[in-house]
Design a protein around this motif. Structure first.
Motif, PDB file in Angstrom:
ATOM      1  N   GLU A   1      -3.285  -5.194   2.334  1.00 44.47           N
ATOM      2  CA  GLU A   1      -2.982  -6.635   2.381  1.00 44.47           C
ATOM      3  C   GLU A   1      -1.473  -6.854   2.534  1.00 44.47           C
ATOM      4  O   GLU A   1      -1.028  -7.691   3.323  1.00 44.47           O
ATOM      5  N   TYR A   2      -0.707  -6.090   1.787  1.00 46.27           N
ATOM      6  CA  TYR A   2       0.751  -6.228   1.890  1.00 46.27           C
ATOM      7  C   TYR A   2       1.236  -5.905   3.311  1.00 46.27           C
ATOM      8  O   TYR A   2       2.006  -6.668   3.912  1.00 46.27           O
ATOM      9  N   PHE A   3       0.764  -4.778   3.859  1.00 44.33           N
ATOM     10  CA  PHE A   3       1.245  -4.366   5.188  1.00 44.33           C
ATOM     11  C   PHE A   3       0.867  -5.395   6.260  1.00 44.33           C
ATOM     12  O   PHE A   3       1.676  -5.737   7.116  1.00 44.33           O
ATOM     13  N   LEU A   4      -0.370  -5.880   6.196  1.00 47.99           N
ATOM     14  CA  LEU A   4      -0.824  -6.788   7.261  1.00 47.99           C
ATOM     15  C   LEU A   4      -0.169  -8.163   7.161  1.00 47.99           C
ATOM     16  O   LEU A   4       0.181  -8.758   8.180  1.00 47.99           O
TER      17      LEU A   4
ATOM     18  N   ILE B   1       6.111   0.595  14.133  1.00 51.60           N
ATOM     19  CA  ILE B   1       6.647   0.276  12.805  1.00 51.60           C
ATOM     20  C   ILE B   1       5.941   1.210  11.829  1.00 51.60           C
ATOM     21  O   ILE B   1       4.708   1.300  11.823  1.00 51.60           O
ATOM     22  N   LEU B   2       6.736   1.928  11.046  1.00 52.56           N
ATOM     23  CA  LEU B   2       6.154   2.816  10.026  1.00 52.56           C
ATOM     24  C   LEU B   2       6.658   2.335   8.676  1.00 52.56           C
ATOM     25  O   LEU B   2       7.866   2.206   8.480  1.00 52.56           O
ATOM     26  N   TYR B   3       5.729   2.093   7.775  1.00 50.14           N
ATOM     27  CA  TYR B   3       6.152   1.632   6.449  1.00 50.14           C
ATOM     28  C   TYR B   3       6.582   2.817   5.603  1.00 50.14           C
ATOM     29  O   TYR B   3       5.941   3.868   5.588  1.00 50.14           O
ATOM     30  N   THR B   4       7.680   2.610   4.928  1.00 47.86           N
ATOM     31  CA  THR B   4       8.184   3.643   4.029  1.00 47.86           C
ATOM     32  C   THR B   4       8.631   2.924   2.768  1.00 47.86           C
ATOM     33  O   THR B   4       9.204   1.837   2.852  1.00 47.86           O
ATOM     34  N   SER B   5       8.306   3.511   1.626  1.00 46.18           N
ATOM     35  CA  SER B   5       8.629   2.824   0.374  1.00 46.18           C
ATOM     36  C   SER B   5      10.108   2.944   0.084  1.00 46.18           C
ATOM     37  O   SER B   5      10.853   3.545   0.830  1.00 46.18           O
ATOM     38  N   GLY B   6      10.501   2.369  -1.019  1.00 46.93           N
ATOM     39  CA  GLY B   6      11.921   2.440  -1.339  1.00 46.93           C
ATOM     40  C   GLY B   6      12.113   2.269  -2.820  1.00 46.93           C
ATOM     41  O   GLY B   6      11.153   2.045  -3.558  1.00 46.93           O
ATOM     42  N   THR B   7      13.353   2.372  -3.225  1.00 45.01           N
ATOM     43  CA  THR B   7      13.639   2.320  -4.652  1.00 45.01           C
ATOM     44  C   THR B   7      13.389   0.922  -5.222  1.00 45.01           C
ATOM     45  O   THR B   7      13.322   0.740  -6.428  1.00 45.01           O
ATOM     46  N   THR B   8      13.234  -0.070  -4.334  1.00 46.59           N
ATOM     47  CA  THR B   8      12.919  -1.399  -4.845  1.00 46.59           C
ATOM     48  C   THR B   8      11.419  -1.546  -5.083  1.00 46.59           C
ATOM     49  O   THR B   8      10.970  -2.571  -5.571  1.00 46.59           O
TER      50      THR B   8
ATOM     51  N   PRO C   1       7.272  -1.446   0.010  1.00 52.24           N
ATOM     52  CA  PRO C   1       7.484  -0.714   1.266  1.00 52.24           C
ATOM     53  C   PRO C   1       8.192  -1.561   2.322  1.00 52.24           C
ATOM     54  O   PRO C   1       8.013  -2.773   2.384  1.00 52.24           O
ATOM     55  N   LYS C   2       8.984  -0.876   3.147  1.00 51.04           N
ATOM     56  CA  LYS C   2       9.734  -1.552   4.214  1.00 51.04           C
ATOM     57  C   LYS C   2       9.263  -0.983   5.541  1.00 51.04           C
ATOM     58  O   LYS C   2       9.010   0.224   5.655  1.00 51.04           O
ATOM     59  N   GLY C   3       9.161  -1.856   6.536  1.00 55.21           N
ATOM     60  CA  GLY C   3       8.714  -1.393   7.854  1.00 55.21           C
ATOM     61  C   GLY C   3       9.896  -0.895   8.665  1.00 55.21           C
ATOM     62  O   GLY C   3      10.774  -1.669   9.034  1.00 55.21           O
ATOM     63  N   ALA C   4       9.908   0.400   8.964  1.00 56.82           N
ATOM     64  CA  ALA C   4      10.998   0.951   9.786  1.00 56.82           C
ATOM     65  C   ALA C   4      10.659   0.694  11.252  1.00 56.82           C
ATOM     66  O   ALA C   4       9.597   1.111  11.732  1.00 56.82           O
TER      67      ALA C   4
END
Ligand code: MLC
Ligand code: AMP
Length: 506
Positions: free
Chosen positions: A94-97, A165-172, A175-178
């Motif tokens: 749901e988050y990604f879409l 676009i590839l989602y990658t998580s982060g320290t926050t 996930p962020k879409g690269a």
């Protein structure tokens, strides 16, 4: 001139149209020209669904030849391919879409209802099902095949246009879409071709998933832009790998693949001797694994280093010393530097933050210009990895500036799990750490502080519901308080030490 990566792949396919480019587990093979034709039919289906250049197509499906076709079809129509790990839960999807707002989402039948429920949140979203030669996308593809309908042209794209676009998580935690461009993918595939001497006479043993950089861009793109055959396995399984090895010349994998192969007594020089190259990446390859592999096979695994945002940046050499514990010099066209806390470039041997620069570095994070700006210094991208550079130019990754766990080659950001745990009633705070694991490299331990004794089984169940299975902690501990330094920061290094033997006998 078009910079669409598919144009490059198509040129390579047409150079030897009858070559069996994809070989499948069941013995079938797809010839190069036939692959291009199937891609054209799938591209027709996408265009008929309204996919236009720049539109996102998200995909959460099991690996199959049709997955390869779908990826290439998205490139062909100028769409933006957004692959998603099959382990992601509905909550994660749901988050990604809702963030990426794809025009088309392709998923397994078991995920269809949930995906369709998101149509009210994502404007114009269309959902297709694709299973193993089943589902509405496959049916539409077959219809296009039978009625000879295809998208013949490869849509022209600039080097700077998005391919993926590839989602990658982060320290926050979120996930962020690269955003990865055709130019990024093309330049990285060229660098790897040169560095690894890759050619059409190589056959790639492809056991990696198709939803991350490693399996999709390093492995698949490299083989296809060279017109080299791919032996497509549905997943990593030592039995399947041992069966496929005799036909292969190159294998790529995460370190877990190699430790698992080493556990199999059938894996020896007689089955590996003909191989040109074994490549490892995505996580540190332990020196002991590298040495054990050398002892067993007489070959030194070639370790390389990269990340979602950059593709591959460094590689041990094809010829010359493949140094265990190092990831090698930068690839052709890549610049690297190791900087200290004051942004000063450090001399050889000193530990600092690794920054990289080159045509392979991504365009930024989707809809996050501030986050993007924070991770660049001019053209230099801050990897978040701690490294040293030797006098002779070899990079060694010695730690992480980011709070990251890598398990079986998959990245897990503790913050994402801590956020879920901290939201649960009775939980005061939590700390999630990675400790050595003999199979996965690192395994996850959750340490919690509660108002009263916590029900760990219930907490685990919540994690399972909200997070992909590989992110669920495997050990649960409750403490009265988390160790903190004088600044009040949780001392995860102490927790890692305390629990370091957790999986020693796993
Ligand atoms: C699966 N499981 C894992 C896991 N994979 N747990 C921890 N870490 C992992 N990586 C869990 C599942 O949740 C499940 O548990 C149980 O293991 C069995 O699942 P499975 O799918 O049958 O596991 P298996 O087939 O053994 O998979 C393990 C694996 C796989 C190592 C083969 O994870 C894999 O192929 N990893 C490669 C990932 C990859 O491509 N990384 C590249 C990222 S790109 P339960 O309890 O939930 O049932 C990148 C950039 C770069 O990093 O430099 O390349
Ligand atoms: P990802 O964000 O999934 O692309 O993962 C990228 C991260 O994996 C890098 O920033 C590194 O921390 C790690 N990584 C990739 N390859 C290696 C390697 N060969 N050795 C050590 N860490 C690696």
């Amino acid at each position: 001139m078009s910079h669409n990566l598919y144009q490059r792949i198509q040129d390579a396919l047409f150079a030897a149209p009858e070559r069996e480019i994809l070989t499948l587990l069941d013995g079938r093979a797809i010839q190069a020209a036939e692959l291009d034709q199937r891609v054209a039919h799938a591209a027709f289906v996408l265009q008929a669904a309204g996919v236009e250049p720049g539109d996102r197509v998200s995909v959460q499906i099991e690996k199959s030849w049709m997955n390869v076709v779908l990826y290439l079809a998205v490139l062909r129509v100028g769409g933006v391919y957004l692959p998603l790990n099959t382990a992601y839960t509905d909550a994660e999807i749901e988050y990604f879409l809702t963030d990426a707002e794809p025009k088309v989402h392709v998923c397994a039948e078991s995920r269809r209802l949930h995906a369709e429920s998101l149509q009210s949140e994502v404007d114009g979203l269309q959902v297709f099902v694709l299973g193993d030669e089943t589902g509405s996308f496959y049916q539409a593809f077959l219809d296009a095949q039978q009625t000879h309908q295809s998208a013949d042209a490869v849509v022209a794209r600039d080097a700077d246009d998005l391919a993926s676009i590839l989602y990658t998580s982060g320290t926050t935690g979120k996930p962020k879409g690269a955003m990865i461009t055709h130019g990024n993918l093309s330049s990285n595939a060229s660098m790897l071709t040169e560095a690894w001497g890759y050619s059409a006479s190589d056959t790639l043993l492809h056991a990696l998933p198709l939803f991350h950089v490693h399996g999709l861009f390093v492995a698949l793109n490299l083989a296809l832009i060279n017109g080299g055959p791919v032996s497509l396995l549905p997943k990593f399984d030592p039995d399947l790998v041992l069966d496929a090895l005799p036909q292969a010349t190159v294998m790529m994998g995460v370190p877990t693949y190699y430790t698992r192969l080493l556990q199999d007594p059938r894996f020896d020089r007689s089955v590996s001797g003909h191989m040109r190259l074994f490549i490892s990446g995505s996580a540190p390859l332990l020196v002991e694994t590298s040495d054990a592999f050398f002892e067993r096979t007489g070959q030194r695994i070639l370790e390389r280093y990269g990340m979602t945002e950059t593709g591959m940046s460094c590689s041990n050499p094809l010829d010359g010393e493949r140094r265990a514990g190092a990831v090698g010099p930068p690839l052709p066209g890549v610049s690297v530097r190791v900087v200290g806390e004051n942004d000063d470039v450090l001399p050889a041997g000193e530990i600092g933050s690794l920054e990289v620069k080159g045509a392979h570095v991504f365009k930024g994070y989707w809809k996050l210009p501030e986050k993007t700006a924070a991770e660049f210094k001019g053209d230099w991208f801050i990897t978040g990895d701690m490294a040293t550079l030797s006098k002779d130019g070899y990079v060694s990754i010695v730690g992480r500036g980011k709070d990251l766990i890598i398990s079986g080659g998959l990245n897990i950001y503790p913050k994402e799990i801590e956020d879920v745990l901290n939201d649960q009633p009775g939980v005061i705070e939590s700390a999630v750490v990675g400790v050595p694991h003999p199979d996965f490299g690192e395994g996850i331990v959750a340490i919690l502080v509660g108002e009263t004794a916590l029900d760990m089984a219930a907490l685990e169940a919540v994690c399972r519901e909200k997070l992909a299975g590989f992110k669920v902690p495997r050990r649960w501990e409750q403490l009265d308080a988390l160790p903190r330094n004088t600044m009040g920061k949780v001392q995860k290094n102490l927790l890692r030490l305390e629990y370091e033997d957790t999986f020693a006998t796993a």
